[in-house]
Structures are given as C-alpha cells and as structure tokens.
Design an enzyme around this catalytic site. Structure first.
Site, PDB file in Angstrom:
ATOM      1  N   ASP A   1       0.843  -1.195   0.000  1.00 10.27           N
ATOM      2  CA  ASP A   1       0.000   0.000   0.000  1.00 10.27           C
ATOM      3  C   ASP A   1       0.888   1.259   0.000  1.00 10.27           C
ATOM      4  O   ASP A   1       2.082   1.167   0.339  1.00 10.27           O
ATOM      5  CB  ASP A   1      -0.905  -0.059   1.244  1.00 10.27           C
ATOM      6  CG  ASP A   1      -2.128   0.836   1.144  1.00 10.27           C
ATOM      7  OD1 ASP A   1      -2.496   1.213   0.011  1.00 10.27           O
ATOM      8  OD2 ASP A   1      -2.732   1.134   2.200  1.00 10.27           O
ATOM      9  N   HIS A   2       0.297   2.400  -0.324  1.00  7.55           N
ATOM     10  CA  HIS A   2       0.973   3.711  -0.327  1.00  7.55           C
ATOM     11  C   HIS A   2       2.477   3.705  -0.110  1.00  7.55           C
ATOM     12  O   HIS A   2       2.961   3.815   1.015  1.00  7.55           O
ATOM     13  CB  HIS A   2       0.377   4.605   0.771  1.00  7.55           C
ATOM     14  CG  HIS A   2      -1.033   4.957   0.524  1.00  7.55           C
ATOM     15  ND1 HIS A   2      -1.420   5.891  -0.398  1.00  7.55           N
ATOM     16  CD2 HIS A   2      -2.169   4.468   1.061  1.00  7.55           C
ATOM     17  CE1 HIS A   2      -2.734   5.973  -0.408  1.00  7.55           C
ATOM     18  NE2 HIS A   2      -3.217   5.126   0.457  1.00  7.55           N
TER      19      HIS A   2
ATOM     20  N   GLY B   1      -8.073   7.143   7.930  1.00  9.05           N
ATOM     21  CA  GLY B   1      -8.321   7.318   9.362  1.00  9.05           C
ATOM     22  C   GLY B   1      -9.802   7.473   9.650  1.00  9.05           C
ATOM     23  O   GLY B   1     -10.645   7.065   8.849  1.00  9.05           O
TER      24      GLY B   1
ATOM     25  N   HIS C   1      -9.991   4.344  -1.502  1.00 10.35           N
ATOM     26  CA  HIS C   1      -9.240   4.388  -0.233  1.00 10.35           C
ATOM     27  C   HIS C   1     -10.116   5.028   0.836  1.00 10.35           C
ATOM     28  O   HIS C   1     -11.107   5.674   0.531  1.00 10.35           O
ATOM     29  CB  HIS C   1      -7.961   5.217  -0.404  1.00 10.35           C
ATOM     30  CG  HIS C   1      -6.909   4.516  -1.204  1.00 10.35           C
ATOM     31  ND1 HIS C   1      -5.727   4.087  -0.663  1.00 10.35           N
ATOM     32  CD2 HIS C   1      -6.877   4.138  -2.508  1.00 10.35           C
ATOM     33  CE1 HIS C   1      -5.006   3.495  -1.602  1.00 10.35           C
ATOM     34  NE2 HIS C   1      -5.673   3.520  -2.729  1.00 10.35           N
ATOM     35  N   GLY C   2      -9.704   4.886   2.099  1.00  8.47           N
ATOM     36  CA  GLY C   2     -10.414   5.578   3.179  1.00  8.47           C
ATOM     37  C   GLY C   2     -11.817   5.049   3.395  1.00  8.47           C
ATOM     38  O   GLY C   2     -12.754   5.796   3.652  1.00  8.47           O
TER      39      GLY C   2
ATOM     40  N   ASN D   1     -10.083  -0.485  -0.172  1.00  9.85           N
ATOM     41  CA  ASN D   1      -9.081  -0.665   0.882  1.00  9.85           C
ATOM     42  C   ASN D   1      -9.691  -0.487   2.266  1.00  9.85           C
ATOM     43  O   ASN D   1     -10.438   0.471   2.501  1.00  9.85           O
ATOM     44  CB  ASN D   1      -7.967   0.361   0.714  1.00  9.85           C
ATOM     45  CG  ASN D   1      -7.133   0.126  -0.526  1.00  9.85           C
ATOM     46  OD1 ASN D   1      -7.414  -0.779  -1.316  1.00  9.85           O
ATOM     47  ND2 ASN D   1      -6.109   0.924  -0.693  1.00  9.85           N
TER      48      ASN D   1
ATOM     49  N   THR E   1      -8.258   1.148   8.739  1.00  9.12           N
ATOM     50  CA  THR E   1      -8.604   1.617  10.087  1.00  9.12           C
ATOM     51  C   THR E   1      -9.571   0.653  10.786  1.00  9.12           C
ATOM     52  O   THR E   1      -9.438   0.406  11.993  1.00  9.12           O
ATOM     53  CB  THR E   1      -9.210   3.044  10.012  1.00  9.12           C
ATOM     54  OG1 THR E   1      -8.264   3.873   9.325  1.00  9.12           O
ATOM     55  CG2 THR E   1      -9.466   3.617  11.386  1.00  9.12           C
TER      56      THR E   1
HETATM   57 ZN   LIG Z   1      -5.014   4.516   1.120  1.00  7.67          ZN
END
Ligand SMILES: [Zn+2]
Length: 285
Positions: free
Chosen positions: A82-83, A180, A207-208, A229, A232
C-alpha cells in the site's frame, strides 16, 4: 489455490459488478484472520502492507507467510504494497514476490509523478506485478504516509491520460474519502468514478473506506469501483478486542497470550466478513 494476481482479481470484480476487499494487515495474526474470513465467505482477498509494516516485520517473512497462506487457501490470496512513495521499498516488494504495489507519487509535482510512475510500472511489470498509481492526494495520514492537505489535484481526463501514458494498471483517484476516522461528513465523489468509467476501463480503487455506510459502498461499487481498501476498521477491531481481553485478564488474574490471539482473530474474522458482505465479493471465488 495459487498466489493471486491483483489485476486479474480486480478485473474479475469489475466484470462481475463487485469489489475485492484489500485489507491492511499488521502481523501474522491479522494475515491469518483475514484469509480465514475470505475462505469462510468464498471471496478472493488482497492482503496489503503499509511501508511501516514492511519495515516492522520484514519483506521476506511477510511474503513467505502470504505465499504459505495462499498455497493452502481455498480462495485466491494476493499481496499488495500500500501507499509507497519510497522507490527502494517498491524494489524490495518487486524482488520479494509481491502481487502488486501502490506507487504513491502524490507528493511529487505532475511531471515527476508521471516520469517516476512510468519507471515503477516498467520495473514491476518485468517481474509480473501490477501497479496501482496515485498522483493526487487522498487526504489523511496512514502509517506515517500522506498529508491532511490537498497539494495535487487533477481533472479526471488528466488522471486517465497519465495512467495510460505510464502503463498504470489500477487508479487511485481522490474520491472525497480520507484515511483514518472522519472528523466531519465527507463529500463523496461517486461522479468521478462514473466519469472515469465513461472514458476508460482502468479499474478504480477506493481508499479511506472505514466509516462509510453500506449505502456509500453500494453507490461506489455501482459507479464502478472494483477494489476497496480497509485499514482503520481492522486496526480498531484488533486493538479493541485486545483491550477487552486484557480487561478480562485484569479481573480474573489469568494472563494467557494465546487466548488473547484467539479473541483478536475472532474479532477480525467478524469485522472483515462484514466488509466482504458489503462489497459483494463473497461466493465469487
Ligand atoms: Zn489509502
């Protein structure tokens, strides 16, 4: 089952109108739990590692365990980085049997982002990996990578042109989500997914995802997102189940690590199972 090819799994999801869950694991326990959840639901799964996790656990042990689990699993299991803005870590993943990498060039200006993404695609494709590309910021900080401010944002047409020019396999655009926990309600950009779908067949990654509603996920998937994805949500389930178990130890005076691992694993299987159900990937593998 053999080791999963990220692009093939995501393309199958795109064709089938569902999304493949890509779950950020943090250790061996969470890897095993995520694969177990995927097997129970008969879903393909992508295990993701942040750069922080690679540095903490080591690339070789992570890749070894992912291959070990994939070989024995009844469903396809892929391993994704990832990232990652760090080219040296990309090379480590490429040389250690990963399925795919996200080269995060959102900290670079446009010309550098395009040039370096093309270089990463060439390097990764030569070893059979697929490449997810991010050249505009997805806000929020995840395991020390990212920023709360948007430094780079482009039109959908520019993103698609850059993806085509670089050989990008999967596109991670800004869709209004953040990494987050949400501090305020996000303005979700389902329209950007639809626009990308109209001009290109490149798979789109969301994402997120933690904190979005079932309805939000359904809208993103019907607009054309095919990889989602989750990071969190796993971290919260992991830490809160550990906290609850430790509170119980305090009461009973019995301190048994292996039983705590079981409690964490059960919590993760439940949490990831719920996401698989939301993404529609169950029963497809
Ligand atoms: Zn991400």
């Amino acid at each position: 089952m053999s080791f999963g090819n990220t692009l093939e799994l995501v393309k199958a999801a795109q064709a089938g109108g569902y999304a493949i869950p890509a779950v950020n694991i943090v250790d061996e326990l969470s890897m095993r739990a995520v694969v177990e959840a995927a097997e129970q639901a008969k879903s393909a799964i992508i295990l993701q590692t942040s750069v922080k996790t690679v540095k903490a656990s080591g690339a070789e042990p992570l890749a070894f365990l992912a291959h070990y689990l994939a070989d024995r699993s009844s469903v396809p299991v892929a391993l994704h980085l990832d990232h990652c803005p760090d080219r040296a870590v990309i090379t480590t993943a490429v040389n250690n049997g990963w399925s795919s990498v996200l080269f995060d060039a959102s900290d670079r200006d446009f010309d550098d982002a395009v040039r370096e993404t093309a270089e990463v695609c060439e390097e990764a494709h030569a070893k059979g990996l697929s490449v997810e590309s991010e050249i505009e910021n997805i806000v929020g900080v995840e395991d020390g990578v990212g920023s709360d401010e948007i430094k780079h944002a482009y039109s959908v047409a520019t993103l698609v042109q850059a993806a085509q020019a670089t050989g990008t396999d999967l596109l991670a655009p800004q869709l209004g989500t953040a990494h987050g926990l949400y501090k305020a309600d996000p303005v979700l950009r389902f329209d950007r997914v639809s626009e990308i779908r109209k001009i290109s067949d490149i798979p789109v990654v969301l994402h997120g995802g933690t904190g979005l509603s079932a309805d939000d996920f359904a809208k993103f998937i019907s607009a054309g997102v095919s990889k989602i994805n989750i990071s969190t949500a796993l971290k919260l389930a992991y830490m809160k189940s550990a906290q609850a178990y430790l509170a119980e130890c305090e009461k009973t005076g019995k301190w048994e690590p292996v039983k705590m691992f079981d409690a964490i694993k059960n919590a993760l299987v439940t949490e990831i199972g719920a996401h698989i159900a939301l993404f529609g990937s169950g029963g497809k593998a």
